[in-house]
Design an enzyme around this catalytic site. Structure first.
Site: not given
Length: 198
Positions: A85, A87
């Site tokens: 991921k 963000h």
């Protein structure tokens, strides 16, 4: 004997073991079974319960809660994502981060040939951690990549303990010639034909 399933390693098998059917049972009860198996084998002197994505995510949560309730130990839980991921809560891990020097127990639904362990260990061993072992719900009692069972191969290759809540031998004996939902699942033909169980 109906060889209608293929496992992750593409081997044919007459049975398919999944945690999905336990969704009908409270997750709390599943966590209690894992917690007992962990306490019986490893005790509670460890820091993190790690569950590989995706099934390992709810298993770690339910089990860490059960360990706290039944054995009075606060064990962190951590899982990996299938993709990094980029963000918000960035990275490959979710839950509690694993710090250097911590002791880790890995929890999975089943292990067929140890492939997921090969994928998991580099993720959690990036730091200086001590992997105490692996707990699965069902030991399929099948050969891994060689002549020994998958759990035995993992134990010998990586040098940590492995255990299961129940073995396939115990499942076969329990269901042998007994009706389940009006049908005998394991009769003499199936029991004697499946020679892959060690």
């Amino acid at each position: 004997l109906n060889w209608r399933f293929r496992n992750k390693e593409r081997k044919k098998t007459p049975f398919f073991v999944t945690q999905d059917s336990t969704a009908q049972r409270p997750a709390q009860k599943v966590g209690e079974y894992y917690a007992k198996a962990i306490n019986d084998t490893f005790g509670t002197d460890f820091d993190v319960l790690f569950g590989p994505a995706y099934k390992g995510i709810p298993l770690t949560v339910a089990t860490s809660m059960a360990i706290s309730e039944h054995f009075g130990a606060d064990i962190k839980y951590c899982s990996n994502r299938k993709e990094v991921k980029d963000h918000g809560d960035k990275g490959i891990l979710l839950g509690s981060p694993i710090a250097d020097g911590e002791k880790v127990v890995i929890i999975e639904d089943v292990t067929t040939a140890g492939t997921s362990i090969e994928e998991t260990l580099p993720i959690i061993s990036a730091g200086d951690v001590d992997v105490l072992g692996l707990v699965v719900s069902v030991d399929r009692c099948e050969r891994g990549k060689g002549e020994k069972s998958a759990l035995t191969e993992i134990q010998e290759k990586y040098g940590f303990r492995t255990t299961a809540i129940v073995t396939m031998k115990e499942v076969v004996e329990h269901l042998y010639n007994k009706e389940y939902k009006g049908k005998v699942i394991i009769d003499e033909h199936i029991k004697s034909s499946d020679r892959r169980i060690l």
